[in-house]
Structure formats: structure tokens, C-alpha cells
Design an enzyme around this catalytic site. Structure first.
Site, mmCIF file in Angstrom:
data_model
loop_
_atom_site.group_PDB
_atom_site.id
_atom_site.type_symbol
_atom_site.label_atom_id
_atom_site.label_comp_id
_atom_site.label_asym_id
_atom_site.label_seq_id
_atom_site.Cartn_x
_atom_site.Cartn_y
_atom_site.Cartn_z
ATOM 1 N N GLY A 79 87.058 -9.969 40.541
ATOM 2 C CA GLY A 79 87.269 -11.088 41.450
ATOM 3 C C GLY A 79 86.015 -11.717 42.011
ATOM 4 N N GLY A 91 84.054 -13.483 36.403
ATOM 5 C CA GLY A 91 84.299 -14.828 36.907
ATOM 6 C C GLY A 91 84.779 -15.824 35.877
ATOM 7 C CG MET A 114 77.506 -7.276 32.974
ATOM 8 S SD MET A 114 79.285 -6.975 32.877
ATOM 9 C CE MET A 114 79.824 -7.268 34.571
ATOM 10 C CG HIS A 171 87.218 -5.729 28.980
ATOM 11 N ND1 HIS A 171 86.203 -5.735 28.047
ATOM 12 C CD2 HIS A 171 86.632 -5.457 30.176
ATOM 13 C CE1 HIS A 171 85.047 -5.486 28.651
ATOM 14 N NE2 HIS A 171 85.280 -5.306 29.942
ATOM 15 C CG ASP A 199 86.006 -3.814 33.233
ATOM 16 O OD1 ASP A 199 85.001 -3.946 32.508
ATOM 17 O OD2 ASP A 199 86.729 -4.772 33.562
ATOM 18 N N GLY A 253 80.871 -3.913 38.950
ATOM 19 C CA GLY A 253 81.384 -2.995 39.963
ATOM 20 C C GLY A 253 82.715 -3.383 40.548
ATOM 21 C CG PHE A 254 83.568 -4.310 43.554
ATOM 22 C CD1 PHE A 254 84.483 -3.385 44.041
ATOM 23 C CD2 PHE A 254 82.227 -4.126 43.836
ATOM 24 C CE1 PHE A 254 84.063 -2.308 44.793
ATOM 25 C CE2 PHE A 254 81.794 -3.060 44.594
ATOM 26 C CZ PHE A 254 82.720 -2.136 45.074
ATOM 27 C CB SER A 261 91.612 -12.090 39.445
ATOM 28 O OG SER A 261 90.374 -12.766 39.299
ATOM 29 C CG MET A 274 80.208 -1.343 33.834
ATOM 30 S SD MET A 274 81.158 -2.543 34.800
ATOM 31 C CE MET A 274 82.783 -2.299 34.082
ATOM 32 C CG HIS A 276 82.143 -2.989 30.142
ATOM 33 N ND1 HIS A 276 82.219 -4.019 31.058
ATOM 34 C CD2 HIS A 276 80.834 -2.611 30.119
ATOM 35 C CE1 HIS A 276 81.024 -4.247 31.562
ATOM 36 N NE2 HIS A 276 80.166 -3.398 31.008
ATOM 37 C CG MET A 320 83.689 0.276 36.965
ATOM 38 S SD MET A 320 83.977 -0.885 38.313
ATOM 39 C CE MET A 320 84.415 -2.367 37.391
ATOM 40 C CB SER A 355 89.462 -6.928 32.904
ATOM 41 O OG SER A 355 89.184 -5.741 33.636
#
Length: 226
Positions: free
Chosen positions: A149, A178, A141, A37, A39, A146-147, A199, A72, A70, A41, A12
Site C-alpha cells: 500500500g 505502488g 522495487m 506473487h 512476498d 516491507g509493507f 491493494s 525479502m 520474492h 518477509m 501479491s
């Protein structure tokens, strides 16, 4: 895009250096990434704002593999055409983002992209049961979106349920949130084949020192394939 169920690592770029997106995309691909990927938002559907179609169009020339977008965002439908024109290979929308997910999937396919549907942790696998004959990917998910890490939320039961529901359909199961060498084998064993990692891929490296990206990607892949 050809279909297979081999493990694919999709870093990501939410965890990349925002000032060097093009170089970061090239670096992760050179180091073994299967997909890239993105993301997206909006600060409304999720509590963060990232980037839009213009960023996707800017990085597209730097991506030789798959640009996996993706969304969101809510509403979704007014923006599908723009992301498709920006070069998205896959566009994934959230079941929770609007009242007419079937229409949204139709719009994605009509725009020429592969269609994905995403499920938040609180949304059951059954929410996509009526969509499985028209989607190419189901994203599970494993954090609240939203965030980056965040700590992994165990959704392996949902992944197993989806794997059984999908049967022999050519549909990817993607995991986002994660993912690292500890959690990758759990979701892979349950039936997932695309692993988004932010991360856990970008940690320790940079565009000038991308070797750690490769080491991180290989570690996640090895753990998932073990």
C-alpha cells in the site's frame, strides 16, 4: 514457463485475505492473473514478517499459473532449497541481502527454480550487470520493501537502463510497489513486462465476490498496454 514480453499481472497475496489464501489464489487466477506473487518477509531485512515455505507449500496446489516467490530475507541461501521444494517456480533474492549474490543465483538455479534478482530503490541497475547471463528476472522495487500500500517511487530511468542492458536476453523486468492503472503505463513504456499489484488488485473484492479482482486486473493491464 515459456518466455514472452507480453504484460503479465502478478497480484501479491500480501493484500489477500490471510484466512483464505487457497481460495484467494484460485479467485485471482480465475479473474485473469498471470502469476501469483508471494512476498516473503523476515522482520530483519525488512520491517515486517509475513510467511515462509510452509505457506508456499500449502497454497501451491491452488496455483495453476506461476508461483513467483520474492524473498525479502537475509540471509537468503539457507532457505532457497525449502522454497524450491515448496513449489516456487521463480525465486527472487535481493542484491542487498548478502555479500554473494552470484552464489545465491547459482543456488536458486541449482534447486530447480527460475532465478530472479531484486533491486531496492537506492540500488543502481549496474548492480546486476554481471548477473544478466544467469538470471531469468530482474525485479525493480518501486517502494522501499516491507509493507503493502505504499506510494509509487518513480524508477522508470532504472527500468530503461535495465531494458538496454538486457538486450535480447530472455529476462523479465518485474515491478513491485505502488502499481495501479496510473503508474502501470509508466513502467511498461520503460520496458517492464511483469507488474506486481497488491491493494490495486484486491481492493473492493473478496473470495465470495471476486469480480472486482477481475475488473482491477483488466484496468491495470489495459493501462499498461495502451
Amino acid at each position: 514457463m515459456s518466455f514472452d514480453r507480453s504484460i503479465k499481472i502478478a497480484p501479491s497475496i500480501l493484500s489477500a485475505d490471510f484466512a483464505n489464501f487457497g481460495a484467494e489464489c484460485e479467485a485471482i487466477e480465475a479473474q485473469g492473473a498471470d502469476w501469483v506473487h508471494v512476498d516473503v518477509m523476515d522482520g530483519h531485512f525488512v520491517p515486517n514478517i509475513t510467511f515462509g515455505p510452509a505457506t508456499c507449500a500449502a497454497i501451491r496446489p491452488h496455483i495453476k499459473t506461476v508461483m513467483d516467490v520474492h524473498l525479502m530475507i537475509a540471509p537468503v541461501d539457507p532457505y532457497i532449497e525449502a522454497f524450491a521444494k515448496a513449489g516456487a517456480d521463480i525465486i527472487t533474492a535481493h542484491v542487498e541481502a548478502g555479500p554473494h549474490i552470484h552464489r545465491t543465483v547459482q543456488a536458486i538455479r541449482g534447486a530447480g527454480a527460475k532465478a530472479g534478482v531484486a533491486l531496492n530503490p537506492g540500488t543502481p541497475a549496474a548492480a546486476v550487470a554481471e548477473l544478466l547471463d544467469m538470471v531469468d528476472l530482474v525485479l525493480v522495487m518501486t517502494v522501499n520493501p516491507g509493507f503493502g500500500g505504499q506510494k509509487f517511487i518513480d524508477m522508470t530511468a532504472k527500468v530503461r537502463a535495465l531494458r538496454a542492458m538486457i538486450g535480447d536476453r530472455p529476462i523479465h523486468i518485474e515491478i513491485d510497489g505502488g502499481v495501479d492503472p496510473t503508474t502501470a503505463p509508466l513502467v511498461a513504456a520503460a520496458g517492464a513486462d511483469v507488474l506486481v499489484a497488491g491493494s490495486a488488485v484486491f481492493r473492493g473484492g473478496s473470495v465470495t465476490d471476486p469480480a472486482p479482482y477481475g475488473a482491477n486486473i483488466r484496468a491495470i493491464r489495459a493501462a499498461a498496454e495502451a
